[in-house]
Design an enzyme around this catalytic site. Structure first.
Site, short mmCIF file in Angstrom:
data_model
loop_
_atom_site.label_atom_id
_atom_site.label_comp_id
_atom_site.label_asym_id
_atom_site.label_seq_id
_atom_site.Cartn_x
_atom_site.Cartn_y
_atom_site.Cartn_z
N ASP A 65 0.85 -1.19 0.00
CA ASP A 65 0.00 0.00 0.00
C ASP A 65 0.88 1.24 0.00
OD1 ASP A 65 -3.28 0.22 0.72
OD2 ASP A 65 -2.09 2.08 0.82
N HIS A 108 -28.86 -5.89 -7.47
CA HIS A 108 -29.19 -5.79 -6.05
C HIS A 108 -29.92 -4.47 -5.77
CE1 HIS A 108 -25.50 -8.60 -5.42
NE2 HIS A 108 -26.52 -9.20 -5.99
N TYR A 147 -37.07 -15.39 -16.66
CA TYR A 147 -37.19 -13.99 -17.06
C TYR A 147 -35.89 -13.21 -16.87
CZ TYR A 147 -42.23 -14.90 -16.83
OH TYR A 147 -43.47 -15.42 -16.99
N CYS A 173 -51.09 -9.77 -20.10
CA CYS A 173 -50.92 -9.55 -18.66
C CYS A 173 -49.83 -8.56 -18.29
CB CYS A 173 -50.63 -10.87 -17.96
SG CYS A 173 -51.98 -12.05 -18.12
#
Ligand SMILES: NC(=O)c1ccc[n+]([C@@H]2O[C@H](COP(=O)([O-])OP(=O)(O)OC[C@H]3O[C@@H](n4cnc5c(N)ncnc54)[C@H](O)[C@@H]3O)[C@@H](O)[C@H]2O)c1
Length: 434
Positions: A34, A222, A262, A273
């Site tokens: 890092d 999500h 789907y 529908c």
């Protein structure tokens, strides 16, 4: 050359740290890097630089052992590692949505300059969330420029997105459900997969670009799930209904609601529908003063799918088109809100001559079309094929597959929603929309 470390992790934020520690826990030699000296110092003290359940314990267990260490010396780590993973930040500004990839550019430059002198061919893997094409077109290109080596020769590229949730990161790492690995060659994919020896779940080995795209697809899904639940919750509350009962009913259906059905790309939906009841829900919410922006986007998005289908047909610049399959899906005769008829209307609008065929509509009949006074003539299949200079196959039935294959004419398969219906047994025959 034998490398000293199995993995070099560049960027020790939550993703780099948890992944590095979990690789180390399985016995791999991991070196983290890092640029933030405070982060490096924190690891040296045996403390994680952020709060995440179980991470402090794992740092204490592994730091200073042969399996895990953290350094600021990127060159040493890169030069002595077989797999170099990039887990730096890719922040996305709210205004543009375009991710800032400058941290990636910096690490790519460092990797390139360092591997110039490497005797081995490291596998360089992006773990950060990036737009598809970033590894090959951006990181790989920078590494190649600075190393003088080519992708696939001097070094290999891969993508191995991280799916952890903060707060449950270690648990998610070991029981992710799937490990996604993008690579150009099977041995590169296998080398990345080997890092998951104690991890449950299937291995999904795909192209680098598909793996890169996975996080956008998942995270947006999500977000869509949460938003749909909230839009339904708002509506139920507004008409004085029972949100718990509504949710229970919805979740009890694992055939069409909570299932893969789907969820495969195909053509637009239609029928008696889905469009009608989407409009009904929107109207109900409006009557109660509730705004449903996501549900309101559904029908315009469906129309966009039809427009894009028409645009694909028009790419062939046809003068005459045959629509193969007119009902809203195959195996039925129901024409209500059929996307096929919308396609026919839109083609007529563009001055294209159109005929149709449908196994359940009589030859010689004329079908009423939406948004126009014009009609669609139903003709025998051979006549439709002979008439047209382009075919639009809306139904996936063998008879149409056959004529489309042998007709020698441009063809667009616009696959209807039918193939995502579990009851017709055809869900696995869905053709990709090219
Ligand atoms: N946080 C999550 O829950 C999560 C989950 C999955 C994927 N991701 C994605 O993973 C990536 C990393 O996420 P994060 O939350 O760990 O990021 P972060 O910004 O918290 O950490 C990135 C780390 O990289 C270091 N760094 C920057 N430049 C460097 C360089 N040149 N060399 C070495 N280190 C450098 C920074 O000092 C920092 O410690 C992002 O693309 C993110 O979208 C995040």
């Amino acid at each position: 050359m034998t490398t000293q470390y199995d993995v070099c992790m560049l960027g020790m934020g939550p993703v780099g740290t948890v992944s590095g520690l979990c690789f180390a826990k399985q016995g791999f030699q991991v070196i983290g890097v890092d640029v933030n000296p405070e982060r490096v110092a924190s690891f040296a003290r045996g403390e994680a630089p952020f709060t995440e359940p179980g991470v402090d314990e794992l740092v204490k267990e592994t730091i200073g052992t042969d399996t895990f260490r953290v350094t600021a010396d990127a060159s040493h780590a890169i030069l002595h590692s077989s797999i170099i993973m990039i887990a730096v930040g890719t922040p996305t500004p709210e205004e543009t949505g375009i991710p800032d990839l400058s941290q990636l550019d910096n690490v790519a430059k460092t990797i390139g300059e360092t591997i110039k002198n490497a005797a081995h061919q490291p596998v360089i893997v992006v773990r950060s969330t990036v737009p598809p094409g970033t590894m090959r077109g951006r990181i790989g290109r920078i590494i190649a420029e600075h190393s003088g080596k080519a992708i696939g020769e001097g070094f290999h590229i891969g993508s191995n997105p991280e799916f952890l949730r903060e707060g449950k990161a270690i648990k998610d790492f070991f029981s992710t459900g799937r490990v996604v690995i993008g690579a150009d060659a099977p041995d590169v994919a296998d080398a990345i997969a080997a890092l998951y020896k104690d991890v449950e779940g299937k291995r999904v080995k795909v192209s680098v670009e598909s793996a890169e795209f996975a996080k956008y697809v998942d995270n947006t899904w999500h977000a869509i799930k949460v938003t749909y639940a909230n839009e339904i919750g708002r509506t139920v509350q507004a008409f004085g209904g029972n949100p718990e009962e509504t949710t229970e009913i919805f979740l009890a259906d694992d055939q069409l609601n909570i299932s893969p059905y789907y969820l495969r790309p195909g053509f637009a939906f239609g029928g008696s529908c889905l469009p009608k009841d989407t409009r009904g829900l929107l109207a109900l919410a409006k009557q109660h003063g509730v705004s449903l922006p996501m549900v309101a986007g559904v029908l315009p998005s469906n129309e966009e799918q039809i427009d894009q289908g028409v645009a694909r047909i028009m790419q062939h610049q046809p003068k005459k088109v045959a629509i193969l399959g007119c009902a809203f899906k195959e195996h039925v005769d129901d024409l209500r809100e059929s996307p096929a008829l919308m396609v026919a209307s839109k083609l007529l609008d563009k001055g294209v001559e159109v005929v149709g065929h449908d196994p359940f509509h009589a030859e010689g009949s004329a079908l009423a079309l939406p948004r126009t006074d014009k009609t669609l003539s139903i003709v025998p299949l051979e006549e439709a094929v002979a008439f047209a200079d382009a075919l639009a196959q809306l139904h996936n039935i063998p008879a149409y597959d056959e004529v489309v294959k042998s007709a020698g004419k441009p063809a667009e398969n616009l696959t209807t929603i039918t193939n995502r219906d579990p009851h017709d047994g055809q869900e696995d025959t869905l053709k990709a929309v090219s």
